[in-house]
Scaffold this motif. Structure first.
Motif, short mmCIF file in Angstrom:
data_model
loop_
_atom_site.label_atom_id
_atom_site.label_comp_id
_atom_site.label_asym_id
_atom_site.label_seq_id
_atom_site.Cartn_x
_atom_site.Cartn_y
_atom_site.Cartn_z
N THR A 357 0.85 -1.19 0.00
CA THR A 357 0.00 0.00 0.00
C THR A 357 0.89 1.24 0.00
OG1 THR A 357 -1.87 1.08 1.08
CG2 THR A 357 -0.18 0.16 2.52
N LYS A 358 0.27 2.42 0.04
CA LYS A 358 1.04 3.67 -0.04
C LYS A 358 1.13 4.34 1.32
CE LYS A 358 0.57 6.42 -3.63
NZ LYS A 358 0.03 7.45 -4.57
N LEU A 359 2.34 4.86 1.63
CA LEU A 359 2.55 5.66 2.84
C LEU A 359 2.12 7.09 2.54
CD1 LEU A 359 3.78 5.86 5.72
CD2 LEU A 359 5.94 6.51 4.61
N ILE A 360 1.12 7.58 3.24
CA ILE A 360 0.57 8.90 2.91
C ILE A 360 0.95 9.99 3.92
CG2 ILE A 360 -1.37 7.99 1.59
CD1 ILE A 360 -3.14 8.27 4.03
N ASP A 361 1.46 9.58 5.11
CA ASP A 361 1.84 10.60 6.09
C ASP A 361 2.64 9.93 7.21
OD1 ASP A 361 0.02 13.12 8.07
OD2 ASP A 361 2.09 13.07 7.27
N VAL A 362 3.32 10.75 7.99
CA VAL A 362 4.02 10.27 9.19
C VAL A 362 3.67 11.21 10.34
CG1 VAL A 362 6.23 9.81 10.30
CG2 VAL A 362 5.93 9.29 7.87
N VAL A 363 3.21 10.62 11.44
CA VAL A 363 2.91 11.41 12.64
C VAL A 363 3.76 10.87 13.79
CG1 VAL A 363 0.57 11.94 11.89
CG2 VAL A 363 0.97 9.92 13.29
N PHE A 364 3.80 11.61 14.88
CA PHE A 364 4.66 11.20 16.00
C PHE A 364 3.84 11.05 17.26
CE2 PHE A 364 8.66 11.52 13.83
CZ PHE A 364 8.39 12.39 12.78
N GLN A 365 3.99 9.89 17.90
CA GLN A 365 3.27 9.62 19.14
C GLN A 365 4.24 9.70 20.32
OE1 GLN A 365 1.39 5.78 18.83
NE2 GLN A 365 -0.38 6.57 17.71
N VAL A 366 3.75 10.28 21.41
CA VAL A 366 4.55 10.38 22.63
C VAL A 366 4.00 9.38 23.64
CG1 VAL A 366 5.36 11.87 24.49
CG2 VAL A 366 5.01 12.80 22.18
N GLY A 367 4.84 8.45 24.04
CA GLY A 367 4.42 7.43 24.99
C GLY A 367 4.39 7.93 26.42
N ARG A 368 3.99 7.05 27.34
CA ARG A 368 3.89 7.44 28.75
C ARG A 368 5.24 7.82 29.34
NH1 ARG A 368 0.97 2.46 31.49
NH2 ARG A 368 2.39 1.41 30.04
N PRO A 374 7.67 7.31 15.63
CA PRO A 374 7.06 7.70 14.35
C PRO A 374 6.05 6.65 13.90
CG PRO A 374 9.27 6.86 13.99
CD PRO A 374 9.07 6.88 15.47
N VAL A 375 4.88 7.11 13.47
CA VAL A 375 3.83 6.21 13.02
C VAL A 375 3.48 6.55 11.57
CG1 VAL A 375 1.44 5.46 13.35
CG2 VAL A 375 2.88 5.97 15.33
N GLY A 376 3.57 5.54 10.71
CA GLY A 376 3.24 5.74 9.31
C GLY A 376 1.76 5.60 9.06
N LYS A 377 1.15 6.58 8.41
CA LYS A 377 -0.25 6.51 8.03
C LYS A 377 -0.34 5.99 6.60
CE LYS A 377 -1.90 8.02 11.87
NZ LYS A 377 -2.72 7.11 12.73
N SER A 392 3.85 1.16 12.97
CA SER A 392 4.98 1.77 13.68
C SER A 392 6.20 1.79 12.76
CB SER A 392 5.29 0.99 14.95
OG SER A 392 6.49 1.46 15.53
N LEU A 393 6.88 2.92 12.73
CA LEU A 393 8.13 3.03 11.96
C LEU A 393 9.34 2.95 12.88
CD1 LEU A 393 7.10 5.81 9.39
CD2 LEU A 393 7.12 3.33 9.09
N ILE A 394 9.14 2.44 14.07
CA ILE A 394 10.17 2.11 15.06
C ILE A 394 10.90 3.35 15.59
CG2 ILE A 394 12.05 0.55 15.67
CD1 ILE A 394 9.59 -0.88 14.59
N ILE A 406 7.39 9.69 2.33
CA ILE A 406 5.95 9.81 2.08
C ILE A 406 5.71 9.65 0.58
CG2 ILE A 406 3.99 11.42 2.11
CD1 ILE A 406 5.13 12.55 4.71
N GLY A 407 4.70 8.85 0.24
CA GLY A 407 4.39 8.56 -1.15
C GLY A 407 4.95 7.23 -1.62
#
Length: 414
Positions: A357-368, A374-377, A392-394, A406-407
């Motif tokens: 599939t296609k990677l359309i975006d990358v967002v960042f999650q902050v854990g506890r 980095p999370v790939g959408k 997860s992009l590790i 992206i893309g």
């Protein structure tokens, strides 16, 4: 569950009962003469339709029988029984799901991923038992929501979620609306007073697609997979809504059973796991009786697991592997269990699913702990019955090493 002669008699009873209307029953005595036969034929037709998927009467004829029973019980409520087909759907909402302790722990399974893992399991079983040859039973590993059903004196008295394995949520009203769970079963003919049965609640793959399509048209969020849809349905507060979800239950393990003197029957009266699966099937449950295979050695086990891996997509329900069990129940105490899993069973997990599939975006999650991931959408893609839209992009090093942009078209594995 029924002999050919019994089925013939039930079909004839059906024909006779279809000729009767509530107006024909002038007195309570008239109703008493037919009500047991009426319940019996409805139970039979439920089994034909929901367990075997082989109905022998039309929906209209079934509805006519059911409405006759409803009318009789409404006119003479003292004739209602706990296992009447009309008692599946209760009135009112469920305010809470009380915690209940399972009669036997609902442990997880140790996982295996290849032939070597299965051979190592076989070696350990032989070492502990001191036996040179071990007979195994092999059956599909259903990917659904785990449940435990308790029957007392033939009646279904309690159903619970797995919970933490020791304690689960009492969801009896929601389980009663599932037509593949009998409200009563003739355990007494096997000398069983109390029994706890482990199972899995599932949604047929084709029905799941239909449900999601309807939700899409109604503007509702889609279910990610059949397992999540089943688990979520079991926690609805309105059993009438649960009944609309088309849930089914497969039972696959007797975890506790005693006779009227509280004697344990596992390994004594019930000696083989494969025989217990057959017994449950003949009592009207949906069990893997047709899918299970008794294997004389680990080579046969491996061959059967490979066969199922090839045909898993054609099976109507989501399965993520096979379960291999020592068939001789009397060996279970000898083999014992860890705090996590029994030593007499193991799950053989199928190879992971992949899709592009296609990677359309990358967002960042902050854990506890403050760690940033980095999370790939992704453009949503179905992998093994699950809609995947993020991965997860590790970490930054992983992104640089793979040169992920992206893309890009990416290969996603579940």
């Amino acid at each position: 569950m029924y002999t050919k002669e019994q089925e013939k008699q039930l079909i004839e009873k059906t024909r006779q009962l279809l000729k009767i209307s509530i107006e024909d029953l002038k007195t309570k005595e008239d109703a008493e003469k037919i009500i047991n036969d009426l319940r019996e034929v409805i139970k039979y037709h439920d089994w034909k339709y929901y367990v075997l998927a082989n109905p022998v009467i039309s929906d209209y004829e079934y509805d006519k029988l059911f409405h006759l029973l409803v009318s009789i019980e409404k006119k003479y409520p003292e004739l209602i029984t706990a296992d009447s087909p009309t008692q599946r759907v209760p009135s009112g909402l469920i305010k809470e799901f009380p915690k209940v302790k399972h009669l036997a722990p609902m442990l997880s399974l140790e996982n295996s991923y290849n032939e070597e893992d299965l051979r190592d399991f076989d070696r350990r079983v032989k070492e502990i038992t001191g036996l040179d040859e071990i007979e195994y039973s092999v059956e599909p590993k259903f990917d659904g929501a785990g449940i435990a059903l308790v029957y007392e004196n033939n009646l279904f008295v309690r159903g619970a979620t797995r919970g933490d394995g020791a304690v689960g949520d009492d969801i009896t009203p929601n389980l009663k609306v599932i037509r593949t769970i009998p409200l009563s079963a003739d355990f007494e003919k096997y000398g069983i007073k109390t029994i706890e049965i482990r199972g899995e609640v599932l949604i047929n793959k084709e029905l799941f697609k239909k449900i999601n399509q309807e939700r899409l048209e109604e503007g509702l969020p889609l279910f990610a997979n059949p397992r999540n849809a089943a688990a979520g349905s079991l926690r609805l507060q309105n059993p009438k809504e649960v009944a609309k979800r088309g849930l089914e239950a497969f039972v696959y393990q007797i975890t506790y059973t005693v006779d009227e003197n509280e004697n344990n029957l596992l390994g004594t009266k019930l000696k083989k796991h494969s025989e217990s699966i057959k017994m449950l099937y003949e009592l009207g449950f949906k069990s893997p009786y047709k899918e299970i295979k008794v294997c004389k050695n680990i080579d046969e086990v491996i061959d059967y697991c490979n066969q199922w891996q090839e045909k898993r997509d054609s099976y109507p329900y989501e399965i993520d592997g096979m379960v291999v069990k020592v068939n001789d129940i009397s060996l279970y105490d000898t083999l014992g269990a860890t705090s996590h899993h029994p030593r007499w069973a193991i799950a053989y997990k199928f190879q992971a699913r992949q899709a592009t599939t296609k990677l359309i975006d990358v967002v960042f999650q902050v854990g506890r702990t403050g760690a940033i991931t980095p999370v790939g959408k992704l453009e949503p893609v179905e992998i093994g019955g699950v809609v995947v839209s993020s991965v997860s992009l590790i970490n930054e090093d992983f992104i640089k090493e793979k040169d992920i942009r992206i893309g890009d078209l990416v290969l996603v594995e579940r």
